[in-house]
Design an enzyme around this catalytic site. Structure first.
Site, PDB file in Angstrom:
ATOM      1  N   CYS A  79      -2.947   4.419  -6.912  1.00  0.00           N
ATOM      2  CA  CYS A  79      -1.847   5.268  -6.444  1.00  0.00           C
ATOM      3  C   CYS A  79      -0.766   5.376  -7.522  1.00  0.00           C
ATOM      4  O   CYS A  79      -1.013   5.952  -8.571  1.00  0.00           O
ATOM      5  CB  CYS A  79      -1.307   4.772  -5.107  1.00  0.00           C
ATOM      6  SG  CYS A  79      -0.300   6.025  -4.262  1.00  0.00           S
ATOM      7  N   HIS A 188      -5.964   5.421  -2.165  1.00  0.00           N
ATOM      8  CA  HIS A 188      -5.938   3.992  -1.890  1.00  0.00           C
ATOM      9  C   HIS A 188      -7.336   3.516  -1.506  1.00  0.00           C
ATOM     10  O   HIS A 188      -7.728   3.606  -0.343  1.00  0.00           O
ATOM     11  CB  HIS A 188      -4.979   3.686  -0.734  1.00  0.00           C
ATOM     12  CG  HIS A 188      -3.537   3.820  -1.099  1.00  0.00           C
ATOM     13  ND1 HIS A 188      -2.822   2.795  -1.672  1.00  0.00           N
ATOM     14  CD2 HIS A 188      -2.678   4.854  -0.973  1.00  0.00           C
ATOM     15  CE1 HIS A 188      -1.579   3.184  -1.872  1.00  0.00           C
ATOM     16  NE2 HIS A 188      -1.467   4.432  -1.471  1.00  0.00           N
ATOM     17  N   GLU A 190      -8.335   0.551  -1.133  1.00  0.00           N
ATOM     18  CA  GLU A 190      -8.202  -0.599  -0.225  1.00  0.00           C
ATOM     19  C   GLU A 190      -7.899  -0.180   1.206  1.00  0.00           C
ATOM     20  O   GLU A 190      -7.971  -1.004   2.125  1.00  0.00           O
ATOM     21  CB  GLU A 190      -7.127  -1.562  -0.751  1.00  0.00           C
ATOM     22  CG  GLU A 190      -5.698  -1.182  -0.471  1.00  0.00           C
ATOM     23  CD  GLU A 190      -5.145  -0.054  -1.333  1.00  0.00           C
ATOM     24  OE1 GLU A 190      -3.957   0.272  -1.181  1.00  0.00           O
ATOM     25  OE2 GLU A 190      -5.884   0.510  -2.163  1.00  0.00           O
TER      26      GLU A 190
END
Length: 206
Positions: A79, A188, A190
């Site tokens: 990001c 993102h 994750e």
């Protein structure tokens, strides 16, 4: 050992949770010296580019990241971390790390018609990727997988060849970057379910 750079501007908790889910050993620190022996580095980030660069300089991570990349240590920017590896950000007129040539521009600066077409800022939500070229961190990622984006600024590289995948949000948004041992995801991973975990796993297994 995977090192997570904690500079008071990162989505640290979600990255930590994802690596634990993958049973990957990691060390998270605000001290560059503690990460010197890590063989890979994850560089997360959310928020403002100017603040992030101030924090990197304050903690000594700006010079540390540059030196580790020169040593051929793989780096994964996430990001905001995918943006400030470039030369300059329009956000706060911020000089960035300069690891890859290019600028970071606001979505509406790139195409003023996006707003009238209903493309809101920030670009927030799920988008699939159009893979442009082979990239090690995209290995075994399903072709139509969706990834979670939250950003108002867009990577504009000097050399389009560093773009491995794009997303469509009225314009083609560079979504995965690779130059030598530097990797970056505008989204993102994750927070992107199994496909995102696959990307993190691929990076950690390089």
């Amino acid at each position: 050992m995977i090192g997570i750079i904690d500079y008071n501007a990162g989505n640290i908790t979600s990255v930590e949770r994802a690596l634990k889910n993958l049973n990957i050993d990691f060390l998270m620190s605000k001290n560059p010296q503690e990460l010197e022996n890590c063989d890979k580095l994850i560089f997360p980030g959310v928020g403002d580019a100017s603040y992030a660069m101030q924090q990197l300089a304050k903690l000594g991570f700006d010079k540390f990241i540059l030196s580790q990349v020169k040593k051929n240590i793989p780096l994964l920017g996430i990001c905001l971390g995918s943006q400030i590896i470039f030369d300059f950000s329009e956000e706060g007129n911020t000089k960035c790390l300069g690891l890859i040539g290019g600028k970071i521009n606001h979505l509406y600066s790139i195409d003023k018609s996006l707003e009238s077409k209903g493309f809101k800022v920030p670009h927030m939500g799920w988008n699939n990727l159009e893979i442009k070229k082979e990239c090690p961190i995209l290995k075994d990622v399903p072709k139509n997988a969706d990834f979670y984006f939250v950003h108002s600024y867009v990577i504009c590289p000097d050399d389009s060849d560093v773009v491995s995948a794009t997303a469509d949000y009225g314009i083609k948004i560079p979504a995965v970057i690779q130059k030598d041992n530097i990797f970056a995801c505008q989204f993102h991973p994750e927070k992107s379910g199994e496909p995102g975990l696959q990307i993190l796993k691929n990076f950690c297994n390089l």
